[in-house]
Design an enzyme around this catalytic site. Structure first.
Site, PDB file in Angstrom:
ATOM      1  N   GLU A 249      -3.410   6.747  -6.162  1.00  0.00           N
ATOM      2  CA  GLU A 249      -3.122   5.513  -5.437  1.00  0.00           C
ATOM      3  C   GLU A 249      -3.392   5.683  -3.942  1.00  0.00           C
ATOM      4  OE1 GLU A 249       0.652   2.425  -4.937  1.00  0.00           O
ATOM      5  OE2 GLU A 249       0.746   4.057  -6.391  1.00  0.00           O
TER       6      GLU A 249
ATOM      7  N   GLY B 270       6.928  -1.570  -3.118  1.00  0.00           N
ATOM      8  CA  GLY B 270       8.319  -1.807  -3.439  1.00  0.00           C
ATOM      9  C   GLY B 270       9.021  -0.571  -3.942  1.00  0.00           C
ATOM     10  N   ALA B 271       8.324   0.253  -4.735  1.00  0.00           N
ATOM     11  CA  ALA B 271       8.952   1.422  -5.346  1.00  0.00           C
ATOM     12  C   ALA B 271       8.486   2.746  -4.761  1.00  0.00           C
ATOM     13  CB  ALA B 271       8.707   1.416  -6.859  1.00  0.00           C
ATOM     14  N   SER B 272       7.322   2.780  -4.115  1.00  0.00           N
ATOM     15  CA  SER B 272       6.812   4.049  -3.584  1.00  0.00           C
ATOM     16  C   SER B 272       6.087   3.816  -2.265  1.00  0.00           C
ATOM     17  CB  SER B 272       5.860   4.719  -4.587  1.00  0.00           C
ATOM     18  OG  SER B 272       4.678   3.942  -4.758  1.00  0.00           O
ATOM     19  N   THR B 273       5.829   4.908  -1.557  1.00  0.00           N
ATOM     20  CA  THR B 273       5.054   4.836  -0.319  1.00  0.00           C
ATOM     21  C   THR B 273       4.057   5.975  -0.296  1.00  0.00           C
ATOM     22  OG1 THR B 273       5.188   4.638   2.086  1.00  0.00           O
ATOM     23  CG2 THR B 273       6.644   6.240   1.074  1.00  0.00           C
ATOM     24  N   GLN B 274       2.881   5.734   0.286  1.00  0.00           N
ATOM     25  CA  GLN B 274       1.814   6.730   0.337  1.00  0.00           C
ATOM     26  C   GLN B 274       1.335   6.941   1.770  1.00  0.00           C
ATOM     27  OE1 GLN B 274       1.371   3.964  -1.959  1.00  0.00           O
ATOM     28  NE2 GLN B 274       2.470   5.228  -3.426  1.00  0.00           N
TER      29      GLN B 274
END
Length: 430
Positions: free
Chosen positions: A174, A204-208
């Site tokens: 991602e 909403g659920a993860s960050t990259q």
């Protein structure tokens, strides 16, 4: 493989079903890649147009991207002519207990693709869906049931459904594919330059976070799973990239409240000093509903809120040393949305902000919670979390400038364009 040869492979893939049906494309697939040139029943100087469809099944919504590429000259790389984009809410994970509804969501968006792609091109236009952290957080059986419904909807459609067209994407892919998207749209990949830009994606659920390190020490000091190599257009890139599951903005709310993974939700009320003392609401995310409120007799304001959000990133987020320097980063998704909500940028134009701009605005919002109770009750919590994530998480300086945008050259800044490149080019990520 030379760039031209790789793109000829792309053209070959796109012409797969049409060639099988002998519909007058006149493309001889029996010759070697270097010798494959499109021979169309049209003037020799006519443009070759082809399409690709990507579904982004995120935690808060499902989005469709329909890309139109144009090949003006076989000796040149194709261009991205346009993108058709539409989204629906909530995300597929909200239908974990009614997966058939997820299939209807996909069918609704497939109608957008039918309008964007000419009828004659349907059978050779690939359609793929990649699900992200929203489905990664679900029990495997429930996630698979949702994917099965999507596959049924795809098979009913008139589009070309390749093998493995529907799956859950891992966080590393991602981050990398978002980086590919932005650097393609800003012209960095075509120029084959090392002057690339980094990407920050907050879902909403993860960050990259993904960037091309300038210094060897960044690679040497990083955890092994934070470095990835991949090949694209005859170039090997070694990126710093990582996805933090549970650190997206909606999941961060739950973690700060102590609600993520909690049981007996119908009997519990989760309180936060980031919320107005008068706030009380049932709030849903990922198919679950939580009772959330302010602290009626407790302290509120930026200082107390920051302490809560610090627990979400402390000891979780790795700090690459070179982020103290002048890397250029594009930030999108909720970085953009919350900046708009807070009045830091214009929604149509986007803009550039310093990291400290989030901090300054967070203090203003959190110290006047009653002003935002009716319209933006979570703004204090969200903008404080972003401040904490950037400063205490990744370690950016206050003066670091971020480019906030939804689009580059009228194309959405998501990983979706990178995903269609991945399908066409088979990007090998190590």
């Amino acid at each position: 493989m030379p760039c031209l040869a790789r793109w000829l492979v792309l053209l070959t893939l796109l012409s797969h079903s049409a060639a099988q049906e002998n519909v007058g494309i006149g493309l001889d697939l029996s010759v070697g890649v270097e010798g494959v040139l499109p021979s169309l029943a049209r003037p020799a100087n006519a443009s070759r147009i082809f399409h690709g469809i990507v579904f982004d099944a995120g935690s808060t919504g499902t989005r469709i991207h329909v890309y139109t590429f144009i090949q003006k000259d076989p000796a040149e790389l194709p261009l991205l002519e346009k993108e058709t984009f539409q989204s629906v809410k909530p995300g597929l994970s909200a239908y974990a207990d009614t997966p058939e509804t997820a299939g209807e969501t996909v069918r609704q968006l497939l109608r957008v693709a039918k309008k964007a792609v000419p009828h004659v091109e349907w059978e050779r236009t690939p359609v793929v869906l990649r699900a992200t952290a929203g489905l990664r957080l679900l029990p495997p059986k429930k996630a698979q049931a949702l994917l099965d419904e999507v596959e049924v909807a795809f098979e009913e459609s008139p589009f070309f459904v390749p093998d493995n067209s529907v799956h859950i994407m891992n966080g590393t892919d991602e981050g990398i594919l978002a980086w590919v998207t932005v650097n393609f749209l800003t012209g960095q990949l075509q120029a084959k330059t090392k002057k690339t830009v980094g990407t920050l994606d907050l879902g909403g659920a993860s960050t990259q976070i993904t960037f091309l390190p300038k210094f060897k020490k960044t690679i040497e000091s990083a955890p092994p799973d934070h470095i990835a190599r991949f090949d694209l257009l005859s170039t090997t890139y070694e990126l710093y990239t990582h996805s933090y599951l549970g650190n997206g903005i909606k999941a961060a709310r739950l973690t700060a409240l102590g609600a993520l993974g909690a049981e007996g939700l119908e009997r519990k009320v989760f309180e936060s000093s980031c919320l107005s003392r008068k706030f009380r609401e049932d709030w849903s995310f990922g198919g679950l509903t939580y009772k959330i409120s302010g602290i009626p007799d407790g302290s509120t304001g930026f200082t107390e809120c920051y302490k809560e959000m610090l627990k979400v990133v402390k000891g979780v987020i790795h700090q690459p040393p070179e982020l103290q320097d002048s890397n250029t980063f594009y930030a999108f998704s909720y970085y953009f949305d919350i900046a708009v909500e807070a009045g830091l940028i214009d929604e149509r134009r986007g803009g550039m902000v310093k990291v400290q701009d989030y901090s300054i605005r967070a203090k203003e919002v959190c110290n006047k919670l009653s002003m935002y109770l009716a319209t933006k009750p979570f703004l204090c919590m969200d903008i404080t979390y972003i401040t904490c994530l950037l400063k205490d998480g990744f370690g950016f300086k206050d003066e670091t400038i971020l480019k906030l945008t939804q689009k580059v050259n009228n194309v959405e800044t998501s990983w979706a364009l990178g995903a269609i490149f991945d399908y066409f080019q088979n990007i090998k990520i190590h």
